[in-house]
Design a protein around this motif. Structure first.
Motif, PDB file in Angstrom:
ATOM      1  N   VAL A 174      -6.021  13.120   1.005  1.00 54.44           N
ATOM      2  CA  VAL A 174      -7.368  13.946   0.557  1.00 54.44           C
ATOM      3  C   VAL A 174      -8.461  13.119  -0.391  1.00 54.44           C
ATOM      4  O   VAL A 174      -7.553  12.192  -0.883  1.00 54.44           O
ATOM      5  N   VAL A 175      -9.625  12.989  -0.311  1.00 53.41           N
ATOM      6  CA  VAL A 175     -10.434  12.054  -0.930  1.00 53.41           C
ATOM      7  C   VAL A 175     -10.723  12.779  -2.350  1.00 53.41           C
ATOM      8  O   VAL A 175     -10.935  13.750  -2.483  1.00 53.41           O
ATOM      9  N   GLY A 182     -12.644  16.090  -1.927  1.00 54.82           N
ATOM     10  CA  GLY A 182     -12.055  17.185  -1.404  1.00 54.82           C
ATOM     11  C   GLY A 182     -11.552  17.300   0.158  1.00 54.82           C
ATOM     12  O   GLY A 182     -11.105  18.087   0.557  1.00 54.82           O
ATOM     13  N   LYS A 183     -12.261  16.510   0.788  1.00 53.63           N
ATOM     14  CA  LYS A 183     -12.099  16.465   2.247  1.00 53.63           C
ATOM     15  C   LYS A 183     -10.567  15.762   2.647  1.00 53.63           C
ATOM     16  O   LYS A 183     -10.161  14.716   2.025  1.00 53.63           O
ATOM     17  N   GLU A 184      -9.992  16.357   3.824  1.00 52.06           N
ATOM     18  CA  GLU A 184      -8.811  15.754   4.188  1.00 52.06           C
ATOM     19  C   GLU A 184      -9.083  15.218   5.554  1.00 52.06           C
ATOM     20  O   GLU A 184      -9.994  15.472   6.489  1.00 52.06           O
ATOM     21  N   GLY A 185      -8.249  14.327   5.827  1.00 54.99           N
ATOM     22  CA  GLY A 185      -8.390  13.249   7.254  1.00 54.99           C
ATOM     23  C   GLY A 185      -7.061  12.577   7.403  1.00 54.99           C
ATOM     24  O   GLY A 185      -6.332  12.402   6.617  1.00 54.99           O
ATOM     25  N   LYS A 186      -7.050  12.052   8.620  1.00 59.16           N
ATOM     26  CA  LYS A 186      -6.136  11.331   8.888  1.00 59.16           C
ATOM     27  C   LYS A 186      -6.452  10.083   8.940  1.00 59.16           C
ATOM     28  O   LYS A 186      -7.403   9.405   9.413  1.00 59.16           O
ATOM     29  N   ILE A 187      -5.687   8.627   8.477  1.00 55.71           N
ATOM     30  CA  ILE A 187      -5.825   7.490   8.319  1.00 55.71           C
ATOM     31  C   ILE A 187      -5.613   6.811   9.564  1.00 55.71           C
ATOM     32  O   ILE A 187      -4.781   6.987  10.362  1.00 55.71           O
ATOM     33  N   GLU A 215     -10.364   9.266   9.478  1.00 52.92           N
ATOM     34  CA  GLU A 215     -11.032  10.153  10.478  1.00 52.92           C
ATOM     35  C   GLU A 215     -11.977  11.156   9.868  1.00 52.92           C
ATOM     36  O   GLU A 215     -11.529  11.995   9.159  1.00 52.92           O
ATOM     37  N   GLY A 216     -13.125  10.913  10.093  1.00 51.00           N
ATOM     38  CA  GLY A 216     -14.192  11.925   9.844  1.00 51.00           C
ATOM     39  C   GLY A 216     -14.591  11.802   8.391  1.00 51.00           C
ATOM     40  O   GLY A 216     -15.492  12.787   7.775  1.00 51.00           O
ATOM     41  N   ILE A 217     -14.285  10.776   7.671  1.00 56.27           N
ATOM     42  CA  ILE A 217     -14.697  10.741   6.280  1.00 56.27           C
ATOM     43  C   ILE A 217     -15.507   9.190   6.214  1.00 56.27           C
ATOM     44  O   ILE A 217     -15.276   8.384   6.717  1.00 56.27           O
ATOM     45  N   MET A 277       0.898  -1.058   0.056  1.00 53.81           N
ATOM     46  CA  MET A 277      -0.008   0.052   0.013  1.00 53.81           C
ATOM     47  C   MET A 277       0.809   1.343  -0.021  1.00 53.81           C
ATOM     48  O   MET A 277       1.901   1.245   0.578  1.00 53.81           O
ATOM     49  N   PHE A 278       0.339   2.214  -0.820  1.00 48.07           N
ATOM     50  CA  PHE A 278       1.106   3.519  -0.866  1.00 48.07           C
ATOM     51  C   PHE A 278       1.048   4.505   0.481  1.00 48.07           C
ATOM     52  O   PHE A 278       1.630   5.649   0.594  1.00 48.07           O
ATOM     53  N   VAL A 279      -0.174   4.181   1.265  1.00 47.26           N
ATOM     54  CA  VAL A 279      -0.274   4.950   2.490  1.00 47.26           C
ATOM     55  C   VAL A 279      -0.171   4.179   3.787  1.00 47.26           C
ATOM     56  O   VAL A 279      -0.478   2.972   3.519  1.00 47.26           O
ATOM     57  N   LYS A 280       0.326   4.923   4.837  1.00 51.80           N
ATOM     58  CA  LYS A 280       0.245   4.199   6.040  1.00 51.80           C
ATOM     59  C   LYS A 280      -0.739   4.696   7.083  1.00 51.80           C
ATOM     60  O   LYS A 280      -1.120   5.801   6.933  1.00 51.80           O
ATOM     61  N   LYS A 281      -0.552   4.314   8.234  1.00 49.06           N
ATOM     62  CA  LYS A 281      -1.416   4.727   9.196  1.00 49.06           C
ATOM     63  C   LYS A 281      -0.811   6.179   9.818  1.00 49.06           C
ATOM     64  O   LYS A 281       0.270   6.279   9.675  1.00 49.06           O
ATOM     65  N   ASN A 282      -1.666   6.981  10.265  1.00 48.88           N
ATOM     66  CA  ASN A 282      -1.361   8.357  10.600  1.00 48.88           C
ATOM     67  C   ASN A 282      -0.949   9.382   9.280  1.00 48.88           C
ATOM     68  O   ASN A 282      -0.424  10.535   9.578  1.00 48.88           O
ATOM     69  N   ASP A 283      -0.828   8.931   7.969  1.00 42.42           N
ATOM     70  CA  ASP A 283      -0.847   9.959   7.013  1.00 42.42           C
ATOM     71  C   ASP A 283      -2.009  10.701   6.939  1.00 42.42           C
ATOM     72  O   ASP A 283      -3.215  10.400   7.279  1.00 42.42           O
ATOM     73  N   THR A 284      -1.881  11.699   6.277  1.00 42.82           N
ATOM     74  CA  THR A 284      -2.777  12.763   6.199  1.00 42.82           C
ATOM     75  C   THR A 284      -3.206  12.541   4.425  1.00 42.82           C
ATOM     76  O   THR A 284      -2.380  12.695   3.676  1.00 42.82           O
TER      77      THR A 284
END
Length: 102
Positions: free
Chosen positions: A10-11, A18-23, A36-38, A1-8
């Protein structure tokens, strides 16, 4: 996977575009993650113990990793990352736009 936990992230598509959140968590087997929040949905919770409250709670549901893009902490733009070696010989993720270490 190209993202990890605690990365920020954008959807990129869907109702939360367009919303941003932390994984919060990543499931590489299914290719999904929880942000978070998405992608929040409502669940009905029944009280199981005496004194425990029941009712309708909001829960983040998983979404596909292909629908998000990592946000660089330095330039704060959505970007892909490159993998390079630092002076110690360790692999590090680098922003493709500003060349900052992620």
């Amino acid at each position: 996977m190209f993202v990890k936990k605690n990365d920020t992230v954008v959807v990129l598509s869907g109702k939360d575009k367009g919303k941003e959140g932390k994984i919060l968590s990543v499931d590489p087997k299914d290719g999904k993650l929880i942000v978070e929040g998405i992608s929040v949905s409502k669940r009905h919770k029944k009280p199981r113990k005496q004194g425990e409250p029941g009712g309708i709670i909001k829960v983040e549901t998983p979404l596909y990793a292909a629908k998000v893009m990592r946000v660089c902490p330095k330039c704060s733009k959505p970007t892909r990352h490159a993998v390079k070696f630092n002076a110690k010989g360790e692999k590090v993720r680098v922003c493709k736009k500003c060349s900052a270490e992620i």
